[in-house]
Design a protein around this motif. Structure first.
Motif, PDB file in Angstrom:
ATOM      1  N   PHE A 179       0.814  -1.213   0.000  1.00  0.00           N
ATOM      2  CA  PHE A 179       0.000   0.000   0.000  1.00  0.00           C
ATOM      3  C   PHE A 179       0.848   1.264   0.000  1.00  0.00           C
ATOM      4  O   PHE A 179       0.544   2.229  -0.685  1.00  0.00           O
ATOM      5  N   VAL A 180       1.895   1.259   0.791  1.00  0.00           N
ATOM      6  CA  VAL A 180       2.767   2.428   0.873  1.00  0.00           C
ATOM      7  C   VAL A 180       4.216   1.995   0.689  1.00  0.00           C
ATOM      8  O   VAL A 180       4.589   0.890   1.056  1.00  0.00           O
ATOM      9  N   PRO A 181       5.041   2.858   0.101  1.00  0.00           N
ATOM     10  CA  PRO A 181       6.433   2.484  -0.158  1.00  0.00           C
ATOM     11  C   PRO A 181       7.342   2.707   1.047  1.00  0.00           C
ATOM     12  O   PRO A 181       8.518   2.996   0.899  1.00  0.00           O
ATOM     13  N   PHE A 182       6.780   2.596   2.247  1.00  0.00           N
ATOM     14  CA  PHE A 182       7.552   2.842   3.454  1.00  0.00           C
ATOM     15  C   PHE A 182       7.780   1.541   4.212  1.00  0.00           C
ATOM     16  O   PHE A 182       6.889   0.696   4.297  1.00  0.00           O
ATOM     17  N   THR A 183       8.943   1.408   4.788  1.00  0.00           N
ATOM     18  CA  THR A 183       9.246   0.234   5.583  1.00  0.00           C
ATOM     19  C   THR A 183       8.839   0.462   7.038  1.00  0.00           C
ATOM     20  O   THR A 183       8.558   1.591   7.450  1.00  0.00           O
ATOM     21  N   GLN A 184       8.807  -0.596   7.824  1.00  0.00           N
ATOM     22  CA  GLN A 184       8.480  -0.470   9.246  1.00  0.00           C
ATOM     23  C   GLN A 184       9.600   0.268   9.968  1.00  0.00           C
ATOM     24  O   GLN A 184      10.778  -0.005   9.752  1.00  0.00           O
ATOM     25  N   ILE A 185       9.219   1.207  10.807  1.00  0.00           N
ATOM     26  CA  ILE A 185      10.211   1.950  11.587  1.00  0.00           C
ATOM     27  C   ILE A 185       9.777   2.009  13.042  1.00  0.00           C
ATOM     28  O   ILE A 185       8.583   1.921  13.362  1.00  0.00           O
ATOM     29  N   GLN A 186      10.756   2.169  13.913  1.00  0.00           N
ATOM     30  CA  GLN A 186      10.482   2.258  15.341  1.00  0.00           C
ATOM     31  C   GLN A 186      11.593   3.057  16.018  1.00  0.00           C
ATOM     32  O   GLN A 186      12.557   3.474  15.365  1.00  0.00           O
ATOM     33  N   ASP A 189      15.472   4.172  14.916  1.00  0.00           N
ATOM     34  CA  ASP A 189      15.751   4.132  13.481  1.00  0.00           C
ATOM     35  C   ASP A 189      16.109   5.517  12.948  1.00  0.00           C
ATOM     36  O   ASP A 189      15.701   6.546  13.500  1.00  0.00           O
ATOM     37  N   LYS A 190      16.853   5.520  11.830  1.00  0.00           N
ATOM     38  CA  LYS A 190      17.218   6.761  11.143  1.00  0.00           C
ATOM     39  C   LYS A 190      17.029   6.543   9.650  1.00  0.00           C
ATOM     40  O   LYS A 190      17.635   5.648   9.076  1.00  0.00           O
ATOM     41  N   ASN A 191      16.185   7.328   9.021  1.00  0.00           N
ATOM     42  CA  ASN A 191      16.002   7.292   7.569  1.00  0.00           C
ATOM     43  C   ASN A 191      14.974   8.351   7.166  1.00  0.00           C
ATOM     44  O   ASN A 191      14.448   9.076   8.019  1.00  0.00           O
ATOM     45  N   THR A 192      14.707   8.445   5.864  1.00  0.00           N
ATOM     46  CA  THR A 192      13.748   9.464   5.424  1.00  0.00           C
ATOM     47  C   THR A 192      12.308   9.053   5.711  1.00  0.00           C
ATOM     48  O   THR A 192      11.418   9.903   5.706  1.00  0.00           O
ATOM     49  N   GLU A 193      12.050   7.766   5.953  1.00  0.00           N
ATOM     50  CA  GLU A 193      10.725   7.369   6.427  1.00  0.00           C
ATOM     51  C   GLU A 193      10.406   8.056   7.754  1.00  0.00           C
ATOM     52  O   GLU A 193       9.271   8.462   8.005  1.00  0.00           O
ATOM     53  N   ALA A 217      12.246   9.790  21.254  1.00  0.00           N
ATOM     54  CA  ALA A 217      11.159   9.613  22.220  1.00  0.00           C
ATOM     55  C   ALA A 217       9.949  10.468  21.861  1.00  0.00           C
ATOM     56  O   ALA A 217       8.801  10.054  22.059  1.00  0.00           O
ATOM     57  N   GLU A 218      10.188  11.658  21.328  1.00  0.00           N
ATOM     58  CA  GLU A 218       9.084  12.536  20.941  1.00  0.00           C
ATOM     59  C   GLU A 218       8.221  11.892  19.862  1.00  0.00           C
ATOM     60  O   GLU A 218       6.987  11.879  19.955  1.00  0.00           O
ATOM     61  N   LEU A 219       8.859  11.337  18.838  1.00  0.00           N
ATOM     62  CA  LEU A 219       8.110  10.678  17.773  1.00  0.00           C
ATOM     63  C   LEU A 219       7.422   9.421  18.292  1.00  0.00           C
ATOM     64  O   LEU A 219       6.279   9.126  17.917  1.00  0.00           O
ATOM     65  N   ASP A 220       8.086   8.691  19.163  1.00  0.00           N
ATOM     66  CA  ASP A 220       7.497   7.485  19.745  1.00  0.00           C
ATOM     67  C   ASP A 220       6.176   7.808  20.443  1.00  0.00           C
ATOM     68  O   ASP A 220       5.170   7.114  20.249  1.00  0.00           O
ATOM     69  N   GLN A 221       6.160   8.879  21.224  1.00  0.00           N
ATOM     70  CA  GLN A 221       4.940   9.272  21.930  1.00  0.00           C
ATOM     71  C   GLN A 221       3.857   9.730  20.958  1.00  0.00           C
ATOM     72  O   GLN A 221       2.671   9.428  21.144  1.00  0.00           O
ATOM     73  N   ALA A 222       4.253  10.447  19.909  1.00  0.00           N
ATOM     74  CA  ALA A 222       3.277  10.921  18.922  1.00  0.00           C
ATOM     75  C   ALA A 222       2.666   9.752  18.152  1.00  0.00           C
ATOM     76  O   ALA A 222       1.459   9.737  17.874  1.00  0.00           O
ATOM     77  N   VAL A 223       3.487   8.760  17.801  1.00  0.00           N
ATOM     78  CA  VAL A 223       2.980   7.580  17.096  1.00  0.00           C
ATOM     79  C   VAL A 223       1.992   6.825  17.979  1.00  0.00           C
ATOM     80  O   VAL A 223       0.915   6.413  17.527  1.00  0.00           O
ATOM     81  N   ILE A 237       5.276   1.445  17.036  1.00  0.00           N
ATOM     82  CA  ILE A 237       5.917   0.934  15.822  1.00  0.00           C
ATOM     83  C   ILE A 237       5.089   1.350  14.609  1.00  0.00           C
ATOM     84  O   ILE A 237       3.888   1.093  14.553  1.00  0.00           O
ATOM     85  N   LEU A 238       5.742   1.991  13.664  1.00  0.00           N
ATOM     86  CA  LEU A 238       5.053   2.387  12.441  1.00  0.00           C
ATOM     87  C   LEU A 238       5.188   1.261  11.426  1.00  0.00           C
ATOM     88  O   LEU A 238       6.141   1.185  10.659  1.00  0.00           O
ATOM     89  N   GLY A 239       4.201   0.366  11.449  1.00  0.00           N
ATOM     90  CA  GLY A 239       4.158  -0.734  10.502  1.00  0.00           C
ATOM     91  C   GLY A 239       3.098  -0.487   9.451  1.00  0.00           C
ATOM     92  O   GLY A 239       2.579   0.627   9.317  1.00  0.00           O
ATOM     93  N   LYS A 240       2.731  -1.524   8.727  1.00  0.00           N
ATOM     94  CA  LYS A 240       1.814  -1.395   7.593  1.00  0.00           C
ATOM     95  C   LYS A 240       0.490  -0.734   7.978  1.00  0.00           C
ATOM     96  O   LYS A 240       0.045   0.215   7.332  1.00  0.00           O
ATOM     97  N   LEU A 241      -0.153  -1.200   9.047  1.00  0.00           N
ATOM     98  CA  LEU A 241      -1.466  -0.669   9.417  1.00  0.00           C
ATOM     99  C   LEU A 241      -1.383   0.792   9.852  1.00  0.00           C
ATOM    100  O   LEU A 241      -2.243   1.607   9.499  1.00  0.00           O
TER     101      LEU A 241
END
Length: 262
Positions: A179-186, A189-193, A217-223, A237-241
């Protein structure tokens, strides 16, 4: 006499235009030239985000041969403060243009999550896609695409039967979903995703104060907050769903104050 007055008016208009350009610093790309932008580059060999402060007329990092400028890279984005890409993508673009022998016109490269007219064209949000070659003849365009294919410079090269007037080339992570061209991140991690996630959550009103490409930690809380708001498992964890839910919420946002997260 009237002709003389017309000339005077034209002269004054020209002076006003020059003064206006000097004060605003607007260059050939319609972006503020006097202000530098922060360009983030993910280097996959070192697994680090590199930060550059560049003007629109400066070359993008890793593109010394083709002179791919920041203004060209940012041309179709409304962003005036920040952009991001990867070392691998920029080197591929540089090598393609070097081998081709001339510089095709770039019509689109980087787009931020909130300024795309078509949110489902997502590879541009990663800063790893380019549309180029509208100034070329059909044989010239075919030569460009064939060269990219033969040299295996990009992961995806869209068939000219679909694009017709330009070449669409991009890199895509093999672990990305359909669905999206993004990989799972948590976290960690460091990347443009990560840049896309920070940008998208900030645009949707979640407490993101900076775009860094580093999953902190800031992004973790926002996710986690986003996941709770959308009935997902709040694991950070930013996975497929979660990516699908996040992308489905994005819409163009005119007049956005991007200074609050740059």
């Amino acid at each position: 006499m009237k002709r003389s007055e017309d000339r005077k008016g034209t002269c004054l208009t020209g002076i006003h235009l020059v003064i206006g350009l000097f004060l605003t610093g607007r260059g050939a790309y319609g972006i503020l030239e006097v202000k530098t932008m922060r360009i983030l580059i993910y280097n996959d060999q070192t697994d680090k985000m590199q930060t550059y402060s560049l003007r629109c007329s400066d070359n993008m990092p890793y593109t010394a041969c083709c002179r791919f400028t920041v203004g060209e890279f940012m041309r179709n984005s409304h962003s005036r403060t920040i952009g991001w890409s990867t070392c691998r993508f920029l080197k591929s673009t540089d090598e393609l243009i070097r081998r081709y022998g001339q510089k095709p016109r770039v019509s689109r490269a980087f787009r931020r999550a909130w300024d795309a007219e078509e949110p489902m064209i997502l590879t541009h949000m990663l800063g790893t896609a380019v549309d180029m070659g509208r100034n070329l003849s059909l044989p010239g365009l075919q030569q460009l695409v064939t060269l990219a294919e033969d040299q295996e410079l990009f992961d995806v090269i869209t068939d000219l039967e679909h694009t017709r007037i330009e070449a669409h080339l991009h890199h895509q992570n093999e672990a990305a979903s359909d669905f999206v061209p993004f990989t799972q991140i948590q976290k960690g991690d460091k990347n443009t995703e990560v840049c896309v996630a920070q940008d998208a959550l900030w645009a949707l009103g979640y407490p993101i104060t900076k775009i860094s490409g580093v999953f902190d930690a800031e992004l973790d809380q926002a996710v986690r907050a986003f996941q709770r708001d959308h009935g997902l498992v709040a694991d950070g964890i930013l996975g497929k769903l979660t990516w699908e839910a996040l992308m489905s919420q994005l819409r163009p946002i005119p007049g956005i104050d991007e200074e609050t997260a740059a």
